[in-house]
Design a protein around this motif. Structure first.
Motif, mmCIF file in Angstrom:
data_model
loop_
_atom_site.group_PDB
_atom_site.id
_atom_site.type_symbol
_atom_site.label_atom_id
_atom_site.label_comp_id
_atom_site.label_asym_id
_atom_site.label_seq_id
_atom_site.Cartn_x
_atom_site.Cartn_y
_atom_site.Cartn_z
ATOM 1 N N TRP A 103 -6.897 2.284 6.639
ATOM 2 C CA TRP A 103 -8.071 3.663 6.423
ATOM 3 C C TRP A 103 -7.470 4.683 6.634
ATOM 4 C CZ3 TRP A 103 -12.321 3.619 3.907
ATOM 5 C CH2 TRP A 103 -13.335 4.819 4.242
ATOM 6 N N ASP A 104 -6.759 5.028 7.858
ATOM 7 C CA ASP A 104 -6.428 6.300 8.210
ATOM 8 C C ASP A 104 -5.016 6.448 8.299
ATOM 9 O OD1 ASP A 104 -7.335 8.902 8.848
ATOM 10 O OD2 ASP A 104 -7.110 8.215 10.894
ATOM 11 N N GLU A 105 -4.015 5.671 8.166
ATOM 12 C CA GLU A 105 -2.625 5.752 7.938
ATOM 13 C C GLU A 105 -1.865 5.346 7.123
ATOM 14 O OE1 GLU A 105 -1.689 3.717 12.125
ATOM 15 O OE2 GLU A 105 -3.632 4.301 12.694
ATOM 16 N N TRP A 106 -0.640 5.662 6.984
ATOM 17 C CA TRP A 106 0.290 4.894 5.768
ATOM 18 C C TRP A 106 0.707 3.563 5.995
ATOM 19 C CZ3 TRP A 106 0.301 7.900 1.769
ATOM 20 C CH2 TRP A 106 0.074 9.112 1.775
ATOM 21 N N ASP A 107 0.474 2.854 7.235
ATOM 22 C CA ASP A 107 0.875 1.655 7.545
ATOM 23 C C ASP A 107 0.077 0.512 6.606
ATOM 24 O OD1 ASP A 107 2.093 2.937 9.284
ATOM 25 O OD2 ASP A 107 1.314 2.291 11.059
ATOM 26 N N GLN A 108 0.789 -0.529 6.202
ATOM 27 C CA GLN A 108 0.226 -1.514 5.602
ATOM 28 C C GLN A 108 -0.871 -1.695 6.079
ATOM 29 O OE1 GLN A 108 1.413 -2.588 2.315
ATOM 30 N NE2 GLN A 108 2.399 -0.534 2.826
ATOM 31 N N ALA A 109 -1.931 -2.269 5.408
ATOM 32 C CA ALA A 109 -3.286 -2.941 5.867
ATOM 33 C C ALA A 109 -2.999 -4.080 6.027
ATOM 34 C CB ALA A 109 -4.263 -2.644 4.773
ATOM 35 N N GLU A 110 -2.029 -4.720 5.671
ATOM 36 C CA GLU A 110 -1.831 -6.277 5.558
ATOM 37 C C GLU A 110 -2.836 -7.048 5.105
ATOM 38 O OE1 GLU A 110 -0.561 -6.964 9.514
ATOM 39 O OE2 GLU A 110 0.977 -5.400 9.346
ATOM 40 N N TRP A 111 -2.956 -6.733 3.761
ATOM 41 C CA TRP A 111 -3.928 -7.461 2.992
ATOM 42 C C TRP A 111 -2.841 -8.435 2.223
ATOM 43 C CZ3 TRP A 111 -8.340 -4.652 -0.488
ATOM 44 C CH2 TRP A 111 -8.933 -3.924 0.446
ATOM 45 N N THR A 112 -3.720 -9.618 1.926
ATOM 46 C CA THR A 112 -2.915 -10.538 1.214
ATOM 47 C C THR A 112 -3.296 -10.858 -0.324
ATOM 48 O OG1 THR A 112 -4.588 -12.361 1.985
ATOM 49 C CG2 THR A 112 -2.366 -12.059 3.213
ATOM 50 N N ASN A 113 -4.230 -10.068 -0.796
ATOM 51 C CA ASN A 113 -4.454 -10.125 -2.282
ATOM 52 C C ASN A 113 -4.042 -8.884 -2.876
ATOM 53 O OD1 ASN A 113 -6.440 -8.306 -0.996
ATOM 54 N ND2 ASN A 113 -8.159 -9.232 -1.956
ATOM 55 N N ASP A 114 -3.245 -8.136 -2.379
ATOM 56 C CA ASP A 114 -2.743 -6.848 -2.971
ATOM 57 C C ASP A 114 -1.551 -6.648 -3.387
ATOM 58 O OD1 ASP A 114 -1.822 -6.710 -0.459
ATOM 59 O OD2 ASP A 114 -2.119 -4.844 0.013
ATOM 60 N N SER A 115 -0.851 -7.750 -3.818
ATOM 61 C CA SER A 115 0.286 -7.868 -4.598
ATOM 62 C C SER A 115 0.000 -7.586 -5.881
ATOM 63 C CB SER A 115 0.856 -9.273 -4.509
ATOM 64 O OG SER A 115 1.297 -9.326 -3.368
ATOM 65 N N CYS A 116 1.140 -6.905 -6.779
ATOM 66 C CA CYS A 116 1.086 -6.565 -8.023
ATOM 67 C C CYS A 116 1.878 -6.907 -9.235
ATOM 68 C CB CYS A 116 0.573 -4.967 -8.316
ATOM 69 S SG CYS A 116 2.218 -4.180 -7.859
ATOM 70 N N THR A 117 1.738 -6.646 -10.389
ATOM 71 C CA THR A 117 2.819 -6.552 -11.362
ATOM 72 C C THR A 117 3.638 -5.375 -11.202
ATOM 73 O OG1 THR A 117 1.575 -8.011 -12.805
ATOM 74 C CG2 THR A 117 3.700 -6.939 -13.755
ATOM 75 N N ALA A 118 4.815 -5.249 -11.230
ATOM 76 C CA ALA A 118 5.458 -3.993 -11.117
ATOM 77 C C ALA A 118 6.181 -3.754 -12.595
ATOM 78 C CB ALA A 118 6.705 -4.163 -10.005
ATOM 79 N N PHE A 119 5.830 -2.591 -13.256
ATOM 80 C CA PHE A 119 5.945 -2.356 -14.467
ATOM 81 C C PHE A 119 7.420 -1.439 -14.268
ATOM 82 C CE2 PHE A 119 1.703 -3.325 -14.712
ATOM 83 C CZ PHE A 119 1.563 -4.251 -15.495
ATOM 84 N N PRO A 120 8.038 -1.396 -15.437
ATOM 85 C CA PRO A 120 9.186 -0.566 -15.427
ATOM 86 C C PRO A 120 9.087 0.990 -15.071
ATOM 87 C CG PRO A 120 9.358 -1.833 -17.407
ATOM 88 C CD PRO A 120 7.998 -2.176 -16.816
ATOM 89 N N ALA A 121 10.138 1.432 -14.578
ATOM 90 C CA ALA A 121 9.830 2.898 -14.079
ATOM 91 C C ALA A 121 9.642 3.849 -15.481
ATOM 92 C CB ALA A 121 11.100 3.367 -13.417
ATOM 93 N N LEU A 122 9.006 4.957 -15.339
ATOM 94 C CA LEU A 122 8.719 5.641 -16.433
ATOM 95 C C LEU A 122 9.985 6.168 -17.339
ATOM 96 C CD1 LEU A 122 5.576 7.778 -15.521
ATOM 97 C CD2 LEU A 122 5.778 5.457 -16.537
ATOM 98 N N THR A 123 11.133 6.263 -16.725
ATOM 99 C CA THR A 123 12.291 6.615 -17.300
ATOM 100 C C THR A 123 12.359 5.785 -18.386
ATOM 101 O OG1 THR A 123 13.508 5.843 -15.389
ATOM 102 C CG2 THR A 123 13.680 8.033 -16.052
ATOM 103 N N CYS A 124 12.324 4.305 -18.120
ATOM 104 C CA CYS A 124 12.362 3.206 -19.087
ATOM 105 C C CYS A 124 11.510 3.204 -20.096
ATOM 106 C CB CYS A 124 12.429 1.859 -18.266
ATOM 107 S SG CYS A 124 12.587 0.484 -19.351
ATOM 108 N N LEU A 125 10.183 3.668 -19.439
ATOM 109 C CA LEU A 125 9.303 3.488 -20.480
ATOM 110 C C LEU A 125 9.594 4.721 -21.750
ATOM 111 C CD1 LEU A 125 6.287 2.912 -22.119
ATOM 112 C CD2 LEU A 125 5.623 4.593 -20.425
ATOM 113 N N ALA A 126 10.014 6.141 -21.224
ATOM 114 C CA ALA A 126 10.430 7.072 -22.060
ATOM 115 C C ALA A 126 11.602 6.579 -22.770
ATOM 116 C CB ALA A 126 10.655 8.387 -21.344
ATOM 117 N N ALA A 127 12.384 5.842 -22.342
ATOM 118 C CA ALA A 127 13.465 5.402 -23.368
ATOM 119 C C ALA A 127 13.160 4.451 -24.293
ATOM 120 C CB ALA A 127 14.400 4.492 -22.476
#
Ligand code: BGC
Length: 739
Positions: A91-115
């Motif tokens: 809530w109040d810190e940069w540290d991970q909240a250690e949720w287990t349901n917050d993994s995502c799909t990582a999309f290519p970096a925007l340089t790749c999208l632009a390319a």
């Protein structure tokens, strides 16, 4: 987690203003989605106390701000952005909240999208990441980034869309629109002139108006015209005012000239002064203190610049209610468009479709820079042994780099992708070659992979060369990584050359085996002192979850490369205009001495041959361009000229080509670039197939920004249209007159 409607009706029943919950007609106007949004905004505004109004203008946690609980108006939840949905922090810190349901799909970096130079890929990206944001119940996605690539040393170039304002403008809009169809605001960042990380909180950018309008602002304007609901102020200063509260950029240009009706969100910790924040355009303040509850007396968020200090000014009559209401209207509009929009779709997370989108965008974005002797694609029917060399072949790249770091559910590394594609058709051996960064953890997210290594540099190189000598083909996967001083937020790159003695490794591999492919994983250009000795080079970017599979698709020819560089690769750093003219990263001030001559505009004006030019990118097939022509020799005000070119696939594989149109002004009162990108179209052609591509040239494409007049001007006279496959590969020109 949050069910807006239930919360709303619950609160309304308590407040006694909702007779029959669930019935639209009983809802107050602000909650009635059948009413026009502006009517709802005014209705909510008049019900809110001054305290409630101020409360919606600043954070209540690291990534959220309060709604109006009494009225059932929900909170606003933000997330990074721009390559995937950031894992939850406390809530109040940069540290991970250690949720287990917050993994995502990582999309290519925007340089790749632009390319990809493909607006359909941009739409696919926006749709997919927007669905993930929505599923994770986020209201604002902190992205995309469209700061112009001014120097190859900028640590955050990988989060942006390259050096050309036209390309970035075309690519940003579909991303924004598709994200927002999910009821999630795209927050375009970092507005503006955030072109370096060095001293990012203090540096004052000095740039002429012409470069500001021609180079640095167009992609932001395109996003605003394209309907972006939010924009993020940048950390740096312009005209000695921080850009999160900058009268000129926010009040005059963004809100007055462009008519932006959305919210200006501060970058995290980018707010520095209450009066300026109030008067100079900031609407929502986030991240001012990194550990909120610890550094305040009672509640640090109450001490944010746009919290109690603002309330004090209002109570003392030192700040106007009119300005306050303007900010609150913008926040309410944002909430109605997102958090309080009950008609939005539900989104989805980690779906096979999202993985497929990530793989497709990655494959389309990879740029084949060089391919002598047709080393690529690797023909498995003729290959017994492949040597894969390099740390980036085994390194997870979704972890690291700053705020865009992700917790990907799945990441396929280059080696894994190659091994999976090869199967039992050939032997794959691996050698490390060099040691870069072995940490494998970032902000609490760990890769879980042990990259420790005890061999010396000499031993690593010798082992790599031995493996290379014994293979039919060698694939070196190197480049940069997401560690500090490379492609990473918070600092700029330390050098233009490849780090970790990779040049030595490449030289040794080239000496050991002539069939060498260098794969660069990076978001930036790098020096290639070995280029003459290496037959094939592929720029593979940071590609996210499906990086390895997408790379294998290209290496083995399942995908025919069609990416084109969104920025120039200079031979030497000194060839880049910011470095050549001496102001990168600057001091307290950084003066953009090069003005409009950024990237290829500079190289062409100075006739400095690049290592690889803007727009360059090869294919496994070849394309002929014929008959560049115009439908007429002149155009007048309000008119147009159509420029056409016939493109034929002259090779033996189906492929895609990005047909590019540049325009140059034959004579003008102010200096102009030799030519500038004004159109592109990606087409798909089977072997032998031809297509005519037509661009409509209108007056706005002929303009420059005249800073003495403070407006765009198209001068009468002759112009040249250049059609080609890259900025340095023009296949035909045609002149026309504007009169
Ligand atoms: C970055 C932003 C990011 C924000 C929130 C800042 O340090 O500059 O791009 O969205 O943090 O993580």
């Amino acid at each position: 987690m949050r069910n807006t409607l239930l919360l709303l009706c619950g609160a309304l029943m308590l407040a006694g203003c909702c007779g029959r919950p669930g019935s639209d007609s009983d809802l107050p106007v602000y909650a009635d989605e059948s009413q026009p949004i502006e009517k709802r905004v005014e209705d909510a505004l008049k019900r809110m106390t001054v305290e409630e109004k101020v409360a919606v203008l600043h954070a209540q946690s690291k990534f959220s701000s309060a709604g109006v609980p009494r009225l059932g108006i929900p909170e606003v939840w933000c997330t990074d952005g721009p390559h995937g949905i950031r894992p939850e922090v406390k809530w109040d810190e940069w540290d991970q909240a250690e949720w287990t349901n917050d993994s995502c799909t990582a999309f290519p970096a925007l340089t790749c999208l632009a390319a990809t130079w493909n607006t359909e890929m941009s739409a696919l990206y926006g749709r997919s990441i927007g669905e993930e944001a929505r599923y994770r119940e986020k209201d604002v996605l902190l992205g995309p980034g469209v700061n112009i690539y001014r120097s190859p040393l900028n640590g955050r170039n990988f989060e942006y869309m390259g050096e050309d304002p036209f390309l970035a403008s075309e690519m940003v809009v579909p991303y924004v629109r598709e994200v927002q169809k999910n009821g999630v605001a795209a927050c375009v960042k970092h507005y503006a002139l955030n072109n370096q990380e060095t001293n990012r909180l203090r540096v004052n950018v000095v740039v002429d108006d012409r470069a500001l309008h021609e180079i640095y602002l167009p992609a932001f304007k395109a996003a605003v015209d394209g309907g972006a609901w939010a924009i993020m102020g940048s950390y740096n200063k312009y005209r000695n005012q921080h850009c999160c509260h900058n009268r000129y950029l926010l009040n005059d240009i963004l809100k007055r000239d462009w008519g932006f009706d959305g919210v200006v969100i501060s970058d995290w910790g980018g707010t520095h002064d209450t009066r300026q924040a109030v008067e100079y355009g900031l609407d929502m303040e986030y991240g001012s203190w990194t550990d909120g509850l610890r550094s305040g007396t009672s509640n640090a968020y109450d001490n944010y610049y746009l919290a109690h200090p603002y309330l004090e000014l209002l109570r003392n009559g030192e700040a106007s209610m009119e300005v306050l209401d303007d900010k609150v209207r913008r926040v309410l509009r944002l909430i109605f468009r997102t958090a309080m929009n009950t008609r939005k779709p539900f989104g989805s997370l980690n779906s096979p479709e999202h993985l497929a989108a990530a793989r497709r965008i990655a494959g389309e974005g990879m740029v084949l820079l060089k391919n002598d002797d047709a080393v690529l694609p690797v023909d498995l029917a003729k290959t017994e042994k492949i040597a894969v060399i390099g740390e980036n072949a085994i390194k997870m790249m979704t972890v690291g780099g700053g705020s865009s770091s992700l917790k990907a559910l799945h990441e396929c590394t280059p080696l894994e992708g190659i091994v999976a594609a090869v199967g039992d058709r050939a032997e794959v051996v691996y050698e490390r070659g060099y040691v870069g960064d072995v940490t494998g953890a970032y902000n609490g997210v760990t890769t879980g992979r042990d990259l420790s290594e005890s061999r010396t540099e000499e031993r690593l190189i010798a082992d790599a060369a031995a493996a290379a000598a014994d293979a039919d083909v060698v694939i070196f996967v190197g480049g940069l990584n997401k560690s500090e001083g490379q492609d990473c937020e918070g600092a700029d790159r330390r050098a233009y050359g490849l780090p970790y003695a990779q040049d030595r490794v490449v030289e040794a591999l080239a000496a050991a085996n002539p069939r060498l492919v260098v794969v660069l994983v990076s978001g930036n250009a790098v020096a290639m002192p070995w280029i003459e000795r290496v037959p094939a080079v592929l720029e593979a970017w940071f590609c996210g979850s499906e990086a390895g599979n997408a790379l294998a698709d290209v290496i083995f020819g399942d995908v025919n490369p069609s990416g084109k560089l969104p920025f120039t690769f200079p031979v030497r750093l000194e060839d880049n205009s910011a470095t050549a003219l001496g102001e990168f990263p600057g001091g307290k001030d950084v003066v953009y001495n090069e003005g409009i001559f950024v990237g290829y505009r500079w190289h062409e004006q100075q006739q400095i041959e690049p290592l690889f030019a803007f727009g360059h990118g090869l294919s496994y097939t070849t394309f002929a361009y014929d008959n560049v022509r115009a439908n007429r020799g002149s155009m007048s005000d309000g008119g147009s000229v159509r420029v056409s070119v016939d493109v034929t696939n002259t090779g033996d594989r189906a492929g895609q080509e990005v047909v590019q149109l540049y325009i140059g002004d034959d004579a003008s009162s102010l200096p102009r670039p030799v030519k500038e990108l004004k159109g592109f179209e990606k087409i798909s052609l089977n072997p032998g197939e031809s297509r005519t591509v037509t661009f409509t040239v209108t007056e706005d494409m002929l303009r420059y920004y005249d800073d003495s007049k403070g407006r765009w001007v198209a001068e009468k006279g002759f112009f040249t249209a250049y059609a080609g496959a890259a900025s340095d590969d023009i296949r035909g020109t045609v002149r026309f007159e504007y009169r």
